[in-house]
Motif scaffolding. Structure first.
Motif, PDB file in Angstrom:
ATOM      1  N   PHE A   1      -9.496   9.921  -0.963  1.00  0.00           N
ATOM      2  CA  PHE A   1      -8.193   9.661  -1.563  1.00  0.00           C
ATOM      3  C   PHE A   1      -7.133   9.550  -0.471  1.00  0.00           C
ATOM      4  N   TYR A   2      -6.205   8.634  -0.660  1.00  0.00           N
ATOM      5  CA  TYR A   2      -5.129   8.423   0.301  1.00  0.00           C
ATOM      6  C   TYR A   2      -3.795   8.769  -0.335  1.00  0.00           C
ATOM      7  N   SER A   3      -2.903   9.293   0.513  1.00  0.00           N
ATOM      8  CA  SER A   3      -1.538   9.596   0.097  1.00  0.00           C
ATOM      9  C   SER A   3      -0.640   9.423   1.322  1.00  0.00           C
TER      10      SER A   3
ATOM     11  N   ILE B   1       0.845  -1.198   0.000  1.00  0.00           N
ATOM     12  CA  ILE B   1       0.000   0.000   0.000  1.00  0.00           C
ATOM     13  C   ILE B   1       0.881   1.249   0.000  1.00  0.00           C
ATOM     14  N   ILE B   2       1.880   1.269   0.856  1.00  0.00           N
ATOM     15  CA  ILE B   2       2.783   2.419   0.919  1.00  0.00           C
ATOM     16  C   ILE B   2       3.494   2.604  -0.414  1.00  0.00           C
ATOM     17  N   TYR B   3       3.943   1.512  -1.014  1.00  0.00           N
ATOM     18  CA  TYR B   3       4.627   1.606  -2.306  1.00  0.00           C
ATOM     19  C   TYR B   3       3.697   2.192  -3.370  1.00  0.00           C
ATOM     20  N   ALA B   4       2.456   1.738  -3.393  1.00  0.00           N
ATOM     21  CA  ALA B   4       1.487   2.261  -4.362  1.00  0.00           C
ATOM     22  C   ALA B   4       1.252   3.755  -4.142  1.00  0.00           C
ATOM     23  N   LEU B   5       1.131   4.149  -2.869  1.00  0.00           N
ATOM     24  CA  LEU B   5       0.880   5.552  -2.559  1.00  0.00           C
ATOM     25  C   LEU B   5       2.129   6.418  -2.773  1.00  0.00           C
TER      26      LEU B   5
ATOM     27  N   GLN C   1       3.772   6.167  -5.418  1.00  0.00           N
ATOM     28  CA  GLN C   1       3.668   6.467  -6.839  1.00  0.00           C
ATOM     29  C   GLN C   1       2.650   7.576  -7.102  1.00  0.00           C
ATOM     30  N   GLN C   2       1.504   7.486  -6.401  1.00  0.00           N
ATOM     31  CA  GLN C   2       0.440   8.476  -6.609  1.00  0.00           C
ATOM     32  C   GLN C   2      -0.644   8.350  -5.551  1.00  0.00           C
ATOM     33  N   GLU C   3      -1.427   9.398  -5.411  1.00  0.00           N
ATOM     34  CA  GLU C   3      -2.593   9.399  -4.537  1.00  0.00           C
ATOM     35  C   GLU C   3      -3.632   8.449  -5.135  1.00  0.00           C
ATOM     36  N   LEU C   4      -4.269   7.642  -4.274  1.00  0.00           N
ATOM     37  CA  LEU C   4      -5.243   6.659  -4.755  1.00  0.00           C
ATOM     38  C   LEU C   4      -6.458   6.613  -3.838  1.00  0.00           C
ATOM     39  N   CYS C   5      -7.604   6.262  -4.411  1.00  0.00           N
ATOM     40  CA  CYS C   5      -8.787   6.008  -3.593  1.00  0.00           C
ATOM     41  C   CYS C   5      -8.772   4.529  -3.183  1.00  0.00           C
ATOM     42  N   VAL C   6      -9.622   4.176  -2.231  1.00  0.00           N
ATOM     43  CA  VAL C   6      -9.669   2.803  -1.718  1.00  0.00           C
ATOM     44  C   VAL C   6      -9.933   1.809  -2.854  1.00  0.00           C
ATOM     45  N   HIS C   7     -10.873   2.134  -3.729  1.00  0.00           N
ATOM     46  CA  HIS C   7     -11.197   1.237  -4.839  1.00  0.00           C
ATOM     47  C   HIS C   7      -9.970   0.959  -5.703  1.00  0.00           C
TER      48      HIS C   7
END
Length: 120
Positions: free
Chosen positions: A98-100, A50-54, A56-62
């Motif tokens: 959105f999460y970051s 999850i941290i690695y994905a975030l 890269q960019q801000e993401l929503c839960v979906h």
């Protein structure tokens, strides 16, 4: 039983004054516990992803559920855990959250540890 090199000795190896200074400047218990909690959070592969994905960019839960191929409940649980430790933050836009990453310190820690792991 024979002592191995590096085991504790009976005498102080450093001067007493330097040990007193070290002890006086030692990290506070609450700070040590908080730091340990951050490293504990990084001890879970799902949270690391999850941290690695975030990173890269801000993401929503979906979007996170799609990237990790996980259920929304499991992702939400991990995000709540990370948010409570101030590793991630959320921003609401309408009904979408959105999460970051919370700040650049988290990014720096993560990137440095990733480099360390890839180096070895």
């Amino acid at each position: 039983m024979e002592k191995l090199a590096g085991e504790a000795c009976d005498d102080t190896c450093q001067g007493t004054s330097s040990l007193d200074e070290l002890k006086e400047g030692m990290i506070q218990e609450g700070t040590a516990a908080s730091l340990a909690d951050v490293f504990k959070a990084l001890g879970d592969p799902t949270r690391v992803k999850i941290i690695y994905a975030l990173l890269q960019q801000e993401l929503c839960v979906h979007d996170i559920t799609q990237v990790l191929d996980m259920g929304q409940s499991a992702v939400s649980h991990q995000l709540r855990y990370l948010r409570n430790l101030r590793i991630v933050k959320r921003r609401k836009e309408g009904k979408t959250v959105f999460y970051s990453l919370d700040d650049e310190h988290i990014e720096q820690i993560f990137v440095q540890m990733l480099k360390h792991v890839k180096h070895g």
